[in-house]
Design a protein around this motif. Structure first.
Motif, PDB file in Angstrom:
ATOM      1  N   GLY A  47       0.773  -1.222   0.095  1.00  0.00           N
ATOM      2  CA  GLY A  47      -0.068   0.051   0.028  1.00  0.00           C
ATOM      3  C   GLY A  47       0.847   1.086   0.069  1.00  0.00           C
ATOM      4  N   GLY A  48       0.089   2.187  -0.525  1.00  0.00           N
ATOM      5  CA  GLY A  48       0.990   3.559  -0.540  1.00  0.00           C
ATOM      6  C   GLY A  48       1.009   4.416   0.854  1.00  0.00           C
ATOM      7  N   MET A  49       1.014   5.948   0.738  1.00  0.00           N
ATOM      8  CA  MET A  49       1.583   6.508   2.049  1.00  0.00           C
ATOM      9  C   MET A  49       0.245   6.412   2.794  1.00  0.00           C
ATOM     10  N   LYS A  50      -0.915   6.241   2.396  1.00  0.00           N
ATOM     11  CA  LYS A  50      -2.017   6.196   3.552  1.00  0.00           C
ATOM     12  C   LYS A  50      -2.478   4.787   3.857  1.00  0.00           C
ATOM     13  N   ASP A  51      -1.908   3.806   3.384  1.00  0.00           N
ATOM     14  CA  ASP A  51      -1.798   2.556   3.856  1.00  0.00           C
ATOM     15  C   ASP A  51      -0.837   1.800   4.498  1.00  0.00           C
ATOM     16  N   GLY A  52       0.427   1.682   3.749  1.00  0.00           N
ATOM     17  CA  GLY A  52       1.530   0.983   4.277  1.00  0.00           C
ATOM     18  C   GLY A  52       1.353  -0.482   4.657  1.00  0.00           C
ATOM     19  N   ILE A  53       0.264  -1.279   4.313  1.00  0.00           N
ATOM     20  CA  ILE A  53       0.212  -2.564   4.560  1.00  0.00           C
ATOM     21  C   ILE A  53       0.489  -3.272   3.478  1.00  0.00           C
ATOM     22  N   LEU A  54       1.512  -4.498   3.922  1.00  0.00           N
ATOM     23  CA  LEU A  54       1.946  -5.359   2.776  1.00  0.00           C
ATOM     24  C   LEU A  54       0.921  -6.583   3.001  1.00  0.00           C
ATOM     25  N   ARG A  55       0.323  -6.984   1.924  1.00  0.00           N
ATOM     26  CA  ARG A  55      -0.685  -8.222   2.058  1.00  0.00           C
ATOM     27  C   ARG A  55      -0.439  -9.129   0.961  1.00  0.00           C
ATOM     28  N   VAL A  56      -0.799 -10.251   1.373  1.00  0.00           N
ATOM     29  CA  VAL A  56      -0.310 -11.464   0.212  1.00  0.00           C
ATOM     30  C   VAL A  56      -1.795 -11.987   0.036  1.00  0.00           C
ATOM     31  N   TRP A  57      -2.100 -12.247  -1.175  1.00  0.00           N
ATOM     32  CA  TRP A  57      -3.630 -12.569  -1.722  1.00  0.00           C
ATOM     33  C   TRP A  57      -3.709 -13.890  -2.143  1.00  0.00           C
ATOM     34  N   ASP A  58      -4.846 -14.580  -1.976  1.00  0.00           N
ATOM     35  CA  ASP A  58      -5.115 -15.932  -2.794  1.00  0.00           C
ATOM     36  C   ASP A  58      -5.801 -15.260  -3.999  1.00  0.00           C
ATOM     37  N   ILE A  59      -5.611 -15.308  -5.070  1.00  0.00           N
ATOM     38  CA  ILE A  59      -6.330 -14.697  -6.074  1.00  0.00           C
ATOM     39  C   ILE A  59      -7.651 -15.421  -6.365  1.00  0.00           C
ATOM     40  N   ASN A  60      -7.462 -16.664  -6.150  1.00  0.00           N
ATOM     41  CA  ASN A  60      -8.855 -17.607  -6.554  1.00  0.00           C
ATOM     42  C   ASN A  60      -9.915 -17.325  -5.777  1.00  0.00           C
ATOM     43  N   CYS A  61      -9.764 -16.875  -4.404  1.00  0.00           N
ATOM     44  CA  CYS A  61     -10.928 -16.552  -3.804  1.00  0.00           C
ATOM     45  C   CYS A  61     -11.005 -15.206  -3.258  1.00  0.00           C
ATOM     46  N   GLU A  62     -10.000 -14.528  -3.748  1.00  0.00           N
ATOM     47  CA  GLU A  62      -9.773 -12.881  -3.057  1.00  0.00           C
ATOM     48  C   GLU A  62      -9.670 -12.842  -1.678  1.00  0.00           C
ATOM     49  N   LYS A  63      -9.128 -13.703  -1.030  1.00  0.00           N
ATOM     50  CA  LYS A  63      -8.897 -13.382   0.350  1.00  0.00           C
ATOM     51  C   LYS A  63      -7.420 -13.247   0.608  1.00  0.00           C
ATOM     52  N   ILE A  64      -7.270 -12.433   2.027  1.00  0.00           N
ATOM     53  CA  ILE A  64      -5.835 -12.310   2.405  1.00  0.00           C
ATOM     54  C   ILE A  64      -5.269 -13.343   3.054  1.00  0.00           C
ATOM     55  N   ILE A  65      -4.188 -13.863   2.452  1.00  0.00           N
ATOM     56  CA  ILE A  65      -3.295 -15.035   3.165  1.00  0.00           C
ATOM     57  C   ILE A  65      -2.981 -14.516   4.521  1.00  0.00           C
ATOM     58  N   GLN A  66      -2.373 -13.445   4.342  1.00  0.00           N
ATOM     59  CA  GLN A  66      -1.504 -12.911   5.677  1.00  0.00           C
ATOM     60  C   GLN A  66      -1.243 -11.349   5.196  1.00  0.00           C
ATOM     61  N   SER A  67      -1.108 -10.441   6.353  1.00  0.00           N
ATOM     62  CA  SER A  67      -0.942  -8.886   6.055  1.00  0.00           C
ATOM     63  C   SER A  67      -0.156  -8.462   7.321  1.00  0.00           C
ATOM     64  N   ALA A  68       0.830  -7.315   6.859  1.00  0.00           N
ATOM     65  CA  ALA A  68       1.633  -6.950   7.903  1.00  0.00           C
ATOM     66  C   ALA A  68       1.742  -5.330   7.661  1.00  0.00           C
ATOM     67  N   ALA A  69       1.581  -4.789   8.872  1.00  0.00           N
ATOM     68  CA  ALA A  69       1.656  -3.215   8.984  1.00  0.00           C
ATOM     69  C   ALA A  69       3.432  -2.788   8.791  1.00  0.00           C
ATOM     70  N   THR A  70       3.731  -2.159   7.860  1.00  0.00           N
ATOM     71  CA  THR A  70       5.191  -1.595   7.425  1.00  0.00           C
ATOM     72  C   THR A  70       5.329  -0.227   7.937  1.00  0.00           C
ATOM     73  N   ASP A  71       4.300   0.401   8.348  1.00  0.00           N
ATOM     74  CA  ASP A  71       4.343   1.707   9.007  1.00  0.00           C
ATOM     75  C   ASP A  71       5.071   2.802   8.159  1.00  0.00           C
ATOM     76  N   SER A  72       4.832   2.713   6.768  1.00  0.00           N
ATOM     77  CA  SER A  72       5.412   3.593   6.098  1.00  0.00           C
ATOM     78  C   SER A  72       4.954   3.111   4.446  1.00  0.00           C
ATOM     79  N   GLN A  73       5.264   4.003   3.804  1.00  0.00           N
ATOM     80  CA  GLN A  73       4.825   3.968   2.170  1.00  0.00           C
ATOM     81  C   GLN A  73       5.716   2.831   1.629  1.00  0.00           C
ATOM     82  N   ILE A  74       5.038   1.977   0.845  1.00  0.00           N
ATOM     83  CA  ILE A  74       5.668   0.667   0.044  1.00  0.00           C
ATOM     84  C   ILE A  74       5.838   1.300  -1.017  1.00  0.00           C
ATOM     85  N   CYS A  75       7.128   1.109  -1.671  1.00  0.00           N
ATOM     86  CA  CYS A  75       7.455   1.866  -3.078  1.00  0.00           C
ATOM     87  C   CYS A  75       7.805   0.712  -3.854  1.00  0.00           C
ATOM     88  N   SER A  76       8.147  -0.471  -3.372  1.00  0.00           N
ATOM     89  CA  SER A  76       8.644  -1.398  -4.251  1.00  0.00           C
ATOM     90  C   SER A  76       8.640  -2.810  -3.558  1.00  0.00           C
TER      91      SER A  76
END
Length: 497
Positions: free
Chosen positions: A378-407
């Protein structure tokens, strides 16, 4: 009766008095659990043990073992209902020396200490289950990848033991080479770094793209648009060969053959900045600031074979899956779309999946070993790293990085994820997958880490930040040139300064 007549009257006891005395004595003593028939010494022994236990650990109406506090009546012994003693579970996660163990044993019935110990042990065991190792050190065992501190004794004692972090990162905390690139654009929505399967590194600096050998880090070639009014906004290597695709700020897409040092063709169609490119064999997909995705078949004269129209917001990320069956696109308005492998579609097509995010989705990457797993940052207002299972559109796991994720990229050898962060740290964070537990952080930049790329042998990592600082990190030993750092610093480095 004849015998009774011989006993003096003063020593005789009436039967009723004897019976009442027995009842009083029996009422003052408790029954022993799980023992229907007990002797008097067994009752007294059990009662004394319960009294000692309650004196040692009772802090409220109930003691730590669940035994009620004895009710005392003047002149009478306390009545203590006994319960079976609970067995305490032991763990091998942390070992104490003899003195510390003796100090802990005398106080192990205190409720607050037991709760701290239980929480710590549960946390340690959780990490141990997902693959973290335990290493012995002196008189205790040390958990290698967890921050955990707890005390086994009272505050006034010195018998304290800790489970401490002993980091063993997959990437050294200090870069192999660190240098400055003059003229690098500080633009979050561009994608101007790529490392090819042929071990060639390309990075765009204004209207030019500089290319060098990833093994020797010697200068290989430079591409220049020879224009002062436009710049290179994206680039991507073809999966087979040495063809480099370039997107420009005026909506043009160019193909260059690096070996022959020739421009193969110009492809028009976009009306704004081409900020993202992704290859699917000989189909090149390009995304623009106006929200459209074009598909180009580079083998035919009429290259434009299809269009996806996401929305009116900027396309800032494009990634075909490793099986080339799905295309992920992220936009500046926080929309992640998943498209089918159908390059001949027209404008009225709809994505297979639409997943909203709180802010821009620029960091997008498919898992190399799980074809339907996608990571997004996620960008500046989000900052969440998410791993998705695209088949069911569900989040496998997520983590707050506390900053903008650029790459964002995957590290297949260590089954980890790496994110390039913005303020306040401007660092790279490494996450253990699938738990997304942060294992280490790499500091080498003073600006947000806009671009990161991994070598085809997964032995080196290249990172570029907004302040123009670039770092080369060594991940693993490989067959690449061991003197590449020296060759790089003596060769191509001077052309960037």
């Amino acid at each position: 009766m004849a015998c009774c007549s011989q006993v003096p009257a003063s020593e005789r006891t009436a039967y009723s008095r004897f019976k009442s005395s027995i009842k009083r004595k029996l009422a003052a003593r408790a029954r022993v659990a799980s023992s229907p028939i007990v002797t008097r010494w067994q009752q007294l022994h059990a009662r004394r043990g319960a009294e000692a236990l309650c004196r040692a650990c009772c802090v409220t109406d109930l003691c730590a073992t669940g035994v009620p506090q004895p009710t005392r009546t003047p002149g009478k012994a306390p009545v203590i209902p006994l319960v079976p003693k609970k067995l305490s579970m032991k763990t091998v996660v942390t070992l104490l020396n003899n003195h510390a163990a003796a100090g802990l044993e005398g106080r192990n019935n205190r409720r607050d200490e037991m709760e701290k110990k239980q929480k710590c042990q549960e946390k340690l065991l959780l990490f141990q289950e997902v693959g973290y190792s335990i290493a012995e050190s002196g008189d205790m065992k040390v958990c290698e990848n967890i921050n955990c501190v707890w005390k086994g004794c009272r505050e006034e004692t010195q018998n304290e033991f800790r489970a401490v972090t002993v980091m063993k990162p997959s990437i050294p905390l200090v870069p192999e080479v660190r240098f400055h690139i003059t003229g690098l654009r500080n633009d979050y929505y561009l994608n101007i770094l790529d490392w090819s399967p042929e071990n060639l590194i390309a990075i765009a600096v204004g209207p030019a793209a500089h290319i060098w050998n990833g093994g020797t880090l010697q200068a290989f070639e430079s591409i220049d648009l020879n224009s002062s009014s436009k710049y290179i906004s994206s680039l991507a290597w073809i999966e087979e060969g040495t063809c480099l695709a370039i997107g420009t700020s005026d909506g043009e897409v160019q193909l260059w053959d690096i070996e022959t040092k020739k421009r193969l063709r110009n492809m028009f169609g976009h009306l704004s900045v081409v900020g993202a490119l992704s290859w699917n064999h000989y189909i090149l997909s390009s995304g623009s600031r106006l929200g459209s995705i074009h598909h180009h078949d580079v083998r035919v004269p009429q290259h434009h074979v299809g269009t996806f129209c996401q929305n009116k917001q900027s396309i800032c990320s494009l990634k075909w899956s490793l099986t080339n069956q799905l295309l992920a696109s992220g936009s500046s308005d926080g929309i992640l779309n998943i498209w089918p492998n159908d390059p001949g579609v027209k404008l009225q097509s709809y994505p297979l999946k639409t997943i909203p995010h709180p802010s821009a989705v620029k960091a997008v990457n498919w898992c190399p070993w799980q074809s339907k797993v996608l990571a997004t940052g996620g960008g500046m207002k989000d900052g969440i790293l998410r791993v998705w299972d695209i088949n069911c559109e569900k989040i496998i796991q997520s983590a707050a990085t506390d900053s903008q994720i650029c790459s964002l990229l995957w590290l297949p050898k260590t089954t980890e994820l790496m994110t390039g962060q913005g303020l306040p740290g401007n660092q790279m964070k490494i996450w253990k997958y699938p738990m997304l537990i942060r294992s280490s952080e790499l500091y080498g930049h003073k600006g947000r880490v806009l671009h990161i790329a991994l070598s085809p042998h997964q032995s080196r990592l290249f990172s570029v930040a907004a302040d123009g600082i670039a770092c080369l990190w060594k991940c693993h030993e490989s067959g690449e040139n061991k003197h590449s750092s020296k060759a790089f610093s003596n060769g191509y480095l001077s052309s960037f300064l």
